[in-house]
Motif scaffolding. Structure first.
Motif, PDB file in Angstrom:
ATOM      1  N   TYR A  48      -3.419  11.740  -6.489  1.00 32.73           N
ATOM      2  CA  TYR A  48      -4.588  10.865  -6.359  1.00 32.73           C
ATOM      3  C   TYR A  48      -4.178   9.392  -6.517  1.00 32.73           C
ATOM      4  CZ  TYR A  48      -8.783   8.349  -7.818  1.00 32.73           C
ATOM      5  OH  TYR A  48      -9.785   7.422  -7.945  1.00 32.73           O
ATOM      6  N   GLN A  49      -3.363   9.115  -7.522  1.00 32.83           N
ATOM      7  CA  GLN A  49      -2.877   7.748  -7.720  1.00 32.83           C
ATOM      8  C   GLN A  49      -2.097   7.257  -6.506  1.00 32.83           C
ATOM      9  OE1 GLN A  49      -0.725   8.064 -11.565  1.00 32.83           O
ATOM     10  NE2 GLN A  49      -2.041   6.362 -12.189  1.00 32.83           N
ATOM     11  N   ILE A  50      -1.243   8.117  -5.963  1.00 32.32           N
ATOM     12  CA  ILE A  50      -0.457   7.729  -4.786  1.00 32.32           C
ATOM     13  C   ILE A  50      -1.371   7.414  -3.615  1.00 32.32           C
ATOM     14  CG2 ILE A  50       1.198   8.569  -3.070  1.00 32.32           C
ATOM     15  CD1 ILE A  50       2.500  10.202  -5.339  1.00 32.32           C
ATOM     16  N   MET A  51      -2.412   8.230  -3.424  1.00 33.18           N
ATOM     17  CA  MET A  51      -3.340   8.010  -2.315  1.00 33.18           C
ATOM     18  C   MET A  51      -4.051   6.672  -2.450  1.00 33.18           C
ATOM     19  SD  MET A  51      -4.367   9.223   0.491  1.00 33.18           S
ATOM     20  CE  MET A  51      -5.680   8.972   1.682  1.00 33.18           C
ATOM     21  N   VAL A  52      -4.535   6.358  -3.647  1.00 31.04           N
ATOM     22  CA  VAL A  52      -5.221   5.091  -3.872  1.00 31.04           C
ATOM     23  C   VAL A  52      -4.282   3.917  -3.619  1.00 31.04           C
ATOM     24  CG1 VAL A  52      -6.309   3.644  -5.637  1.00 31.04           C
ATOM     25  CG2 VAL A  52      -6.902   6.056  -5.476  1.00 31.04           C
ATOM     26  N   CYS A  53      -3.045   4.039  -4.085  1.00 30.37           N
ATOM     27  CA  CYS A  53      -2.058   2.982  -3.881  1.00 30.37           C
ATOM     28  C   CYS A  53      -1.757   2.798  -2.389  1.00 30.37           C
ATOM     29  CB  CYS A  53      -0.780   3.318  -4.646  1.00 30.37           C
ATOM     30  SG  CYS A  53       0.466   2.007  -4.613  1.00 30.37           S
ATOM     31  N   LEU A  54      -1.614   3.901  -1.661  1.00 29.28           N
ATOM     32  CA  LEU A  54      -1.357   3.822  -0.220  1.00 29.28           C
ATOM     33  C   LEU A  54      -2.505   3.131   0.515  1.00 29.28           C
ATOM     34  CD1 LEU A  54       0.178   7.350   0.511  1.00 29.28           C
ATOM     35  CD2 LEU A  54       1.336   5.134   0.735  1.00 29.28           C
ATOM     36  N   LEU A  55      -3.725   3.424   0.123  1.00 28.85           N
ATOM     37  CA  LEU A  55      -4.880   2.803   0.769  1.00 28.85           C
ATOM     38  C   LEU A  55      -4.871   1.287   0.562  1.00 28.85           C
ATOM     39  CD1 LEU A  55      -7.732   5.354  -0.029  1.00 28.85           C
ATOM     40  CD2 LEU A  55      -6.618   4.952   2.181  1.00 28.85           C
ATOM     41  N   LYS A  56      -4.429   0.844  -0.590  1.00 32.49           N
ATOM     42  CA  LYS A  56      -4.355  -0.597  -0.847  1.00 32.49           C
ATOM     43  C   LYS A  56      -3.327  -1.253   0.069  1.00 32.49           C
ATOM     44  CE  LYS A  56      -5.746  -0.230  -5.702  1.00 32.49           C
ATOM     45  NZ  LYS A  56      -5.351  -0.400  -7.115  1.00 32.49           N
ATOM     46  N   PHE A  57      -2.181  -0.614   0.233  1.00 31.55           N
ATOM     47  CA  PHE A  57      -1.165  -1.190   1.109  1.00 31.55           C
ATOM     48  C   PHE A  57      -1.544  -1.021   2.578  1.00 31.55           C
ATOM     49  CE2 PHE A  57       1.383  -0.743  -2.780  1.00 31.55           C
ATOM     50  CZ  PHE A  57       1.920  -2.024  -2.841  1.00 31.55           C
ATOM     51  N   ASP A  58      -2.260   0.042   2.902  1.00 29.69           N
ATOM     52  CA  ASP A  58      -2.816   0.167   4.250  1.00 29.69           C
ATOM     53  C   ASP A  58      -3.741  -1.007   4.544  1.00 29.69           C
ATOM     54  OD1 ASP A  58      -1.596   2.525   5.091  1.00 29.69           O
ATOM     55  OD2 ASP A  58      -3.115   3.795   4.170  1.00 29.69           O
ATOM     56  N   PHE A  59      -4.541  -1.370   3.558  1.00 29.81           N
ATOM     57  CA  PHE A  59      -5.464  -2.484   3.731  1.00 29.81           C
ATOM     58  C   PHE A  59      -4.714  -3.762   4.074  1.00 29.81           C
ATOM     59  CE2 PHE A  59      -7.815  -6.120   2.067  1.00 29.81           C
ATOM     60  CZ  PHE A  59      -9.051  -5.930   2.653  1.00 29.81           C
ATOM     61  N   PHE A  60      -3.617  -4.014   3.359  1.00 25.65           N
ATOM     62  CA  PHE A  60      -2.826  -5.211   3.682  1.00 25.65           C
ATOM     63  C   PHE A  60      -2.246  -5.120   5.081  1.00 25.65           C
ATOM     64  CE2 PHE A  60       1.371  -7.071   4.181  1.00 25.65           C
ATOM     65  CZ  PHE A  60       1.077  -8.409   3.987  1.00 25.65           C
ATOM     66  N   MET A  61      -1.698  -3.954   5.413  1.00 26.45           N
ATOM     67  CA  MET A  61      -1.052  -3.796   6.706  1.00 26.45           C
ATOM     68  C   MET A  61      -2.020  -4.085   7.845  1.00 26.45           C
ATOM     69  SD  MET A  61       1.793  -3.106   8.220  1.00 26.45           S
ATOM     70  CE  MET A  61       2.792  -2.296   6.973  1.00 26.45           C
ATOM     71  N   PHE A  62      -3.247  -3.608   7.725  1.00 26.04           N
ATOM     72  CA  PHE A  62      -4.194  -3.747   8.825  1.00 26.04           C
ATOM     73  C   PHE A  62      -4.918  -5.091   8.794  1.00 26.04           C
ATOM     74  CE2 PHE A  62      -4.084   0.990   8.313  1.00 26.04           C
ATOM     75  CZ  PHE A  62      -3.341   1.208   9.454  1.00 26.04           C
ATOM     76  N   THR A  63      -5.370  -5.531   7.630  1.00 26.28           N
ATOM     77  CA  THR A  63      -6.092  -6.799   7.569  1.00 26.28           C
ATOM     78  C   THR A  63      -5.155  -7.991   7.615  1.00 26.28           C
ATOM     79  OG1 THR A  63      -6.067  -6.847   5.158  1.00 26.28           O
ATOM     80  CG2 THR A  63      -7.945  -5.786   6.221  1.00 26.28           C
TER      81      THR A  63
END
Length: 333
Positions: free
Chosen positions: A167-182
């Motif tokens: 769960y922690q890994i998923m939340v962390c990935l979503l944060k970096f996904d946000f940077f990658m896309f935005t």
């Protein structure tokens, strides 16, 4: 190290200091580079226009994002996010190294200017590499400082600890996904693809514009779904991830297709790197998302939501049976 407050240890202070100093020095080097080009090449030939302004804007955003993530990780005592920052910093080294090549290509017909700016461009990956060593060293100390955080959320049950880690890994990935896309994708590629390359009446222009809000909604929806264990929303999020992966493949084909390859000649290396990075990051997010989906309704919902209590606010769960206070539960997001 139990009870150490936010930024209350040398390791925490050192981690933030390393990120801050590296960001300031790197931005200074890039600004000097941009200043030289602005002064000696006021007309900005097409190649320079495509490379250096985007390079500066991206590093400003990347530096600010890394600092924000560092403060966030220390505030939440999240070791997984600290590890993610180290990988992110490594990615900045790769990008800076690629940019050395692209700056040379952009200014190949302006040798005098190239000789002036090249030292500053070369020094950038060197500084980021040196700061990475400090991040690893202080991150290693923080690993032990924050070692009890997960135990205080889910206890000693190894199955729960494993599920919580995913769960922690998923939340962390979503944060970096946000940077990658935005950041890297929406800002950098939008400037280079929409403004410079694509015609506003083309189908690809419309597709690229539509992808921006779709991905933004995807990340928010997935974050809510994985935390609240909303199955239907998580299923939709995973399906949209597959659609986004298809779009990345489409863009990679466009970069190297004979009919469009020439349009991306001066920026192909950078664009390809970020597109592949976004593809792989989202692919990993999809895989971890499937694992988190499989863990729904297995008793992890309460630790996820209880973890939102603010640091310093003591609840019933933060005491042992004998009444001895424990550390406040860790907030995850």
């Amino acid at each position: 190290m139990a009870g150490v407050p936010f930024l209350g240890s040398r390791a925490q202070q050192g981690f933030i200091a390393a990120s801050t100093i590296a960001a300031i020095v790197v931005l200074a080097m890039i600004s000097i580079t941009f200043g030289f080009v602005s002064r000696y090449l006021p007309s900005f030939g097409p190649c320079a226009k495509r490379t250096l302004p985007c390079y500066l804007a991206l590093f400003i955003y990347a530096g600010l994002f890394e600092l924000l993530m560092a403060f966030d990780a220390l505030r939440l005592r999240n070791v997984i996010q600290l590890l993610g920052i180290v990988f992110f910093h490594t990615g900045m080294i790769v990008f800076a190294a690629i940019q050395v090549h692209e700056t040379r290509s952009s200014l190949s017909d302006r040798v005098q200017i190239l000789h002036r700016v090249e030292p500053f461009v070369i020094v950038t990956p060197c500084i980021i590499s040196a700061s990475l060593l400090f991040l690893i060293w202080f991150g290693y100390q923080l690993y032990y400082e924050f070692g009890w955080a997960v135990f205080r959320v889910v206890g000693a049950n190894p199955v729960m600890k494993t599920m919580f880690r995913y769960y922690q890994i998923m939340v962390c990935l979503l944060k970096f996904d946000f940077f990658m896309f935005t950041g890297m994708y929406n800002r950098f590629l939008r400037v280079q693809l929409l403004i410079i390359v694509l015609s506003t009446d083309s189908a690809e222009f419309g597709l690229t514009i539509a992808a921006i809000p779709v991905v933004f909604v995807l990340l928010i929806a997935c974050g809510i779904a994985v935390q609240r264990e909303i199955k239907w929303l998580m299923a939709i999020s995973l399906i949209l991830m597959i659609a986004a992966e298809t779009y990345f493949v489409f863009k990679l084909v466009r970069f190297y297709s004979p009919s469009t390859a020439a349009q991306y000649a001066t920026t192909r290396a950078t664009i390809t790197t970020f597109t592949i990075a976004a593809f792989l990051l989202l692919l990993i997010s999809f895989g971890i998302g499937l694992r988190c989906f499989a863990d729904f309704d297995k008793g992890l919902l309460q630790p996820k939501t209880v973890g939102h209590s603010a640091p310093g606010r003591q609840s019933a769960e933060s005491k042992q049976e004998g009444g001895e206070p424990l550390e406040p539960r860790m907030s995850i997001e």
